[in-house]
Design a protein around this motif. Structure first.
Motif, PDB file in Angstrom:
ATOM      1  N   SER A   6       0.811  -1.218   0.000  1.00 62.02           N
ATOM      2  CA  SER A   6       0.000   0.000   0.000  1.00 62.02           C
ATOM      3  C   SER A   6       0.843   1.266   0.000  1.00 62.02           C
ATOM      4  O   SER A   6       0.340   2.341  -0.323  1.00 62.02           O
ATOM      5  CB  SER A   6      -0.926   0.009   1.224  1.00 62.02           C
ATOM      6  OG  SER A   6      -1.786  -1.093   1.185  1.00 62.02           O
ATOM      7  N   GLU A  13      -7.189   4.794  -3.229  1.00 66.24           N
ATOM      8  CA  GLU A  13      -6.852   3.665  -4.101  1.00 66.24           C
ATOM      9  C   GLU A  13      -6.890   2.323  -3.368  1.00 66.24           C
ATOM     10  O   GLU A  13      -6.861   1.277  -4.010  1.00 66.24           O
ATOM     11  CB  GLU A  13      -5.449   3.846  -4.680  1.00 66.24           C
ATOM     12  CG  GLU A  13      -5.291   5.050  -5.569  1.00 66.24           C
ATOM     13  CD  GLU A  13      -3.845   5.208  -5.995  1.00 66.24           C
ATOM     14  OE1 GLU A  13      -3.246   4.221  -6.454  1.00 66.24           O
ATOM     15  OE2 GLU A  13      -3.308   6.319  -5.853  1.00 66.24           O
ATOM     16  N   ARG A  15      -8.110  -0.910  -1.405  1.00 65.80           N
ATOM     17  CA  ARG A  15      -9.309  -1.750  -1.288  1.00 65.80           C
ATOM     18  C   ARG A  15      -9.426  -2.143   0.180  1.00 65.80           C
ATOM     19  O   ARG A  15      -8.612  -2.918   0.684  1.00 65.80           O
ATOM     20  CB  ARG A  15      -9.193  -2.993  -2.159  1.00 65.80           C
ATOM     21  CG  ARG A  15      -9.095  -2.695  -3.634  1.00 65.80           C
ATOM     22  CD  ARG A  15      -9.019  -3.942  -4.482  1.00 65.80           C
ATOM     23  NE  ARG A  15      -8.234  -4.992  -3.840  1.00 65.80           N
ATOM     24  CZ  ARG A  15      -8.445  -6.290  -3.997  1.00 65.80           C
ATOM     25  NH1 ARG A  15      -9.404  -6.711  -4.780  1.00 65.80           N
ATOM     26  NH2 ARG A  15      -7.691  -7.188  -3.384  1.00 65.80           N
ATOM     27  N   GLY A  17     -12.427  -3.220   1.765  1.00 66.18           N
ATOM     28  CA  GLY A  17     -13.520  -4.126   2.104  1.00 66.18           C
ATOM     29  C   GLY A  17     -14.632  -3.487   2.904  1.00 66.18           C
ATOM     30  O   GLY A  17     -15.288  -4.147   3.707  1.00 66.18           O
ATOM     31  N   HIS A  61      -5.748  -6.558   2.903  1.00 69.95           N
ATOM     32  CA  HIS A  61      -5.424  -5.883   1.641  1.00 69.95           C
ATOM     33  C   HIS A  61      -4.285  -4.884   1.822  1.00 69.95           C
ATOM     34  O   HIS A  61      -3.430  -4.753   0.940  1.00 69.95           O
ATOM     35  CB  HIS A  61      -6.639  -5.190   1.057  1.00 69.95           C
ATOM     36  CG  HIS A  61      -7.645  -6.107   0.463  1.00 69.95           C
ATOM     37  ND1 HIS A  61      -7.365  -6.943  -0.600  1.00 69.95           N
ATOM     38  CD2 HIS A  61      -8.937  -6.375   0.793  1.00 69.95           C
ATOM     39  CE1 HIS A  61      -8.430  -7.654  -0.912  1.00 69.95           C
ATOM     40  NE2 HIS A  61      -9.395  -7.339  -0.069  1.00 69.95           N
TER      41      HIS A  61
END
Length: 65
Positions: A6, A13, A15, A17, A61
């Motif tokens: 990240s 940008e 993700r 969830g 993520h």
């Protein structure tokens, strides 16, 4: 610690969830309700809010892409 996938990406940008980044801790300073265009840097700590499932998914993520 290896860099997160990240790092270098804007919060918008990521993700997450359904989770939301409520605070970013950077260099001992807190950015509460950070703007969506804030770019994640290596060493940042992101504080997430949401359901247990949302936070778990978001964390996965952030850490693993």
């Amino acid at each position: 610690m290896p860099a997160s996938p990240s790092a270098g990406r804007a919060l918008a940008e990521l993700r997450l969830g359904g989770a939301r980044v409520t605070t970013v801790v950077r260099g001992g300073r807190r950015v509460v309700d950070p703007p969506a265009d804030l770019v994640v840097q290596t060493g940042d700590t992101l504080v997430l809010s949401g359901t247990l499932e949302q936070v778990g998914t978001g964390e996965s993520h952030i850490l693993h892409g």
